[in-house]
Design a protein around this motif. Structure first.
Motif, PDB file in Angstrom:
ATOM      1  N   GLU A 259      -2.428  78.721 103.081  1.00  0.00           N
ATOM      2  CA  GLU A 259      -0.986  78.688 102.830  1.00  0.00           C
ATOM      3  C   GLU A 259      -0.371  77.433 103.433  1.00  0.00           C
ATOM      4  O   GLU A 259      -0.622  77.116 104.595  1.00  0.00           O
ATOM      5  CB  GLU A 259      -0.310  79.902 103.466  1.00  0.00           C
ATOM      6  CG  GLU A 259      -0.411  81.171 102.665  1.00  0.00           C
ATOM      7  CD  GLU A 259       0.389  81.139 101.379  1.00  0.00           C
ATOM      8  OE1 GLU A 259       1.540  80.676 101.376  1.00  0.00           O
ATOM      9  OE2 GLU A 259      -0.165  81.589 100.371  1.00  0.00           O
ATOM     10  N   ALA A 260       0.414  76.741 102.649  1.00  0.00           N
ATOM     11  CA  ALA A 260       1.160  75.599 103.167  1.00  0.00           C
ATOM     12  C   ALA A 260       2.375  76.124 103.925  1.00  0.00           C
ATOM     13  O   ALA A 260       2.996  77.096 103.512  1.00  0.00           O
ATOM     14  CB  ALA A 260       1.593  74.684 102.028  1.00  0.00           C
ATOM     15  N   ASP A 261       2.691  75.490 105.026  1.00  0.00           N
ATOM     16  CA  ASP A 261       3.837  75.861 105.844  1.00  0.00           C
ATOM     17  C   ASP A 261       5.122  75.532 105.093  1.00  0.00           C
ATOM     18  O   ASP A 261       5.231  74.482 104.452  1.00  0.00           O
ATOM     19  CB  ASP A 261       3.772  75.083 107.159  1.00  0.00           C
ATOM     20  CG  ASP A 261       4.863  75.473 108.119  1.00  0.00           C
ATOM     21  OD1 ASP A 261       5.935  74.838 108.058  1.00  0.00           O
ATOM     22  OD2 ASP A 261       4.647  76.400 108.914  1.00  0.00           O
TER      23      ASP A 261
ATOM     24  N   GLY B  40       5.067  71.783 104.738  1.00  0.00           N
ATOM     25  CA  GLY B  40       4.429  71.571 103.436  1.00  0.00           C
ATOM     26  C   GLY B  40       2.935  71.363 103.620  1.00  0.00           C
ATOM     27  O   GLY B  40       2.297  72.046 104.394  1.00  0.00           O
ATOM     28  N   THR B  41       2.397  70.395 102.920  1.00  0.00           N
ATOM     29  CA  THR B  41       0.951  70.142 103.001  1.00  0.00           C
ATOM     30  C   THR B  41       0.623  69.021 103.983  1.00  0.00           C
ATOM     31  O   THR B  41      -0.519  68.588 104.064  1.00  0.00           O
ATOM     32  CB  THR B  41       0.386  69.818 101.608  1.00  0.00           C
ATOM     33  OG1 THR B  41       1.064  68.668 101.091  1.00  0.00           O
ATOM     34  CG2 THR B  41       0.537  70.980 100.657  1.00  0.00           C
ATOM     35  N   LYS B  42       1.614  68.577 104.735  1.00  0.00           N
ATOM     36  CA  LYS B  42       1.406  67.498 105.708  1.00  0.00           C
ATOM     37  C   LYS B  42       0.362  67.879 106.755  1.00  0.00           C
ATOM     38  O   LYS B  42      -0.448  67.043 107.159  1.00  0.00           O
ATOM     39  CB  LYS B  42       2.731  67.155 106.381  1.00  0.00           C
ATOM     40  CG  LYS B  42       2.721  65.862 107.152  1.00  0.00           C
ATOM     41  CD  LYS B  42       4.073  65.561 107.773  1.00  0.00           C
ATOM     42  CE  LYS B  42       5.048  65.186 106.684  1.00  0.00           C
ATOM     43  NZ  LYS B  42       6.351  64.740 107.199  1.00  0.00           N
TER      44      LYS B  42
ATOM     45  N   PHE C 151      -2.242  69.479 106.434  1.00  0.00           N
ATOM     46  CA  PHE C 151      -3.586  69.409 105.867  1.00  0.00           C
ATOM     47  C   PHE C 151      -3.981  67.974 105.515  1.00  0.00           C
ATOM     48  O   PHE C 151      -5.035  67.736 104.944  1.00  0.00           O
ATOM     49  CB  PHE C 151      -3.684  70.287 104.616  1.00  0.00           C
ATOM     50  CG  PHE C 151      -3.322  71.718 104.876  1.00  0.00           C
ATOM     51  CD1 PHE C 151      -4.089  72.509 105.715  1.00  0.00           C
ATOM     52  CD2 PHE C 151      -2.193  72.269 104.297  1.00  0.00           C
ATOM     53  CE1 PHE C 151      -3.744  73.822 105.969  1.00  0.00           C
ATOM     54  CE2 PHE C 151      -1.834  73.585 104.537  1.00  0.00           C
ATOM     55  CZ  PHE C 151      -2.616  74.366 105.378  1.00  0.00           C
TER      56      PHE C 151
ATOM     57  N   GLU D 279       0.002  64.841 102.607  1.00  0.00           N
ATOM     58  CA  GLU D 279       1.295  64.179 102.358  1.00  0.00           C
ATOM     59  C   GLU D 279       1.398  62.928 103.205  1.00  0.00           C
ATOM     60  O   GLU D 279       1.853  62.998 104.353  1.00  0.00           O
ATOM     61  CB  GLU D 279       2.458  65.133 102.689  1.00  0.00           C
ATOM     62  CG  GLU D 279       2.662  66.223 101.683  1.00  0.00           C
ATOM     63  CD  GLU D 279       3.862  67.091 102.040  1.00  0.00           C
ATOM     64  OE1 GLU D 279       4.858  66.570 102.575  1.00  0.00           O
ATOM     65  OE2 GLU D 279       3.786  68.294 101.791  1.00  0.00           O
TER      66      GLU D 279
ATOM     67  N   TYR E 187      -9.674  69.466 103.262  1.00  0.00           N
ATOM     68  CA  TYR E 187      -8.601  70.179 102.576  1.00  0.00           C
ATOM     69  C   TYR E 187      -8.343  69.433 101.273  1.00  0.00           C
ATOM     70  O   TYR E 187      -8.364  68.203 101.234  1.00  0.00           O
ATOM     71  CB  TYR E 187      -7.333  70.202 103.433  1.00  0.00           C
ATOM     72  CG  TYR E 187      -7.485  71.093 104.639  1.00  0.00           C
ATOM     73  CD1 TYR E 187      -7.250  72.461 104.538  1.00  0.00           C
ATOM     74  CD2 TYR E 187      -7.882  70.573 105.864  1.00  0.00           C
ATOM     75  CE1 TYR E 187      -7.404  73.293 105.637  1.00  0.00           C
ATOM     76  CE2 TYR E 187      -8.046  71.396 106.967  1.00  0.00           C
ATOM     77  CZ  TYR E 187      -7.810  72.753 106.844  1.00  0.00           C
ATOM     78  OH  TYR E 187      -7.965  73.573 107.928  1.00  0.00           O
TER      79      TYR E 187
ATOM     80  N   GLN F 180      -6.396  69.490  97.098  1.00  0.00           N
ATOM     81  CA  GLN F 180      -5.341  69.977  96.214  1.00  0.00           C
ATOM     82  C   GLN F 180      -5.567  69.329  94.854  1.00  0.00           C
ATOM     83  O   GLN F 180      -5.923  68.157  94.774  1.00  0.00           O
ATOM     84  CB  GLN F 180      -3.984  69.582  96.782  1.00  0.00           C
ATOM     85  CG  GLN F 180      -2.805  70.190  96.074  1.00  0.00           C
ATOM     86  CD  GLN F 180      -1.508  69.862  96.809  1.00  0.00           C
ATOM     87  OE1 GLN F 180      -1.342  68.784  97.358  1.00  0.00           O
ATOM     88  NE2 GLN F 180      -0.582  70.809  96.819  1.00  0.00           N
TER      89      GLN F 180
ATOM     90  N   LYS G  74       0.703  73.428  93.824  1.00  0.00           N
ATOM     91  CA  LYS G  74       0.994  73.488  95.248  1.00  0.00           C
ATOM     92  C   LYS G  74      -0.134  74.082  96.065  1.00  0.00           C
ATOM     93  O   LYS G  74      -0.123  73.987  97.274  1.00  0.00           O
ATOM     94  CB  LYS G  74       2.284  74.278  95.481  1.00  0.00           C
ATOM     95  CG  LYS G  74       3.491  73.593  94.889  1.00  0.00           C
ATOM     96  CD  LYS G  74       4.741  74.367  95.164  1.00  0.00           C
ATOM     97  CE  LYS G  74       5.923  73.650  94.516  1.00  0.00           C
ATOM     98  NZ  LYS G  74       7.179  74.307  94.762  1.00  0.00           N
TER      99      LYS G  74
ATOM    100  N   VAL H 253      -3.371  74.801  98.180  1.00  0.00           N
ATOM    101  CA  VAL H 253      -4.258  74.004  99.028  1.00  0.00           C
ATOM    102  C   VAL H 253      -5.511  74.832  99.256  1.00  0.00           C
ATOM    103  O   VAL H 253      -5.451  76.027  99.513  1.00  0.00           O
ATOM    104  CB  VAL H 253      -3.581  73.663 100.373  1.00  0.00           C
ATOM    105  CG1 VAL H 253      -4.545  72.914 101.287  1.00  0.00           C
ATOM    106  CG2 VAL H 253      -2.321  72.836 100.134  1.00  0.00           C
TER     107      VAL H 253
END
Length: 142
Positions: free
Chosen positions: A43-45, A49-51, A53, A56, A86, A88, A95, A97
């Protein structure tokens, strides 16, 4: 970033004409890419977001274009302690991941040197280690 194409003599880098390439490494990458399976989804926060992982911006973007006009993009983020990356899917609006297995990560997450033929890898100049100074040695007296 670099591009390759399939030529009659095998996989070639258009910016390094005449430079040989490790054909098995390219085959490994494409086989892994084609059969890629997520080890698990994460799950992305909501805030980050995906930072968290490393996505971003992504640390690496791999796009495969076929002669038939299809295109697939994989975004790679950070690699964890177990050597899993990780990832995507690079399609707009995607979205999710996921975590790639260590084996797929090793085949896909290579730099340009990872595609040199084995003989060329041996010939690469080795990084010189800094000379160690023995603290017991003193300067000669003048």
């Amino acid at each position: 970033s670099f591009n390759v194409w399939k030529a009659p003599a095998g996989w070639m880098d258009p910016t390094a004409r005449g430079e040989r390439s490790d054909q098995a490494a390219w085959t490994d990458l494409l086989d892994a890419f084609a059969g890629l399976k997520a080890g698990r989804f994460v799950e992305a926060d909501a805030k980050e977001g995906t930072k968290i992982f490393g996505l971003e911006p992504p640390r690496k973007t791999i796009t495969v274009n076929t002669q038939g006009g299809q295109s697939r993009t994989l975004l790679l983020g950070r690699v964890d302690d177990e050597k899993r990356a990780y990832g995507q899917v690079g399609d707009k609006g995607t979205k999710g991941v996921f975590v790639l297995g260590a084996g797929d990560t090793a085949k896909i997450n290579r730099d340009r040197a990872g595609f040199l033929p084995p003989a060329a890898k041996k010939d690469e100049p080795k990084k010189e280690e800094p000379k160690k100074i023995d603290p017991k040695v003193t300067e000669p007296k003048k």
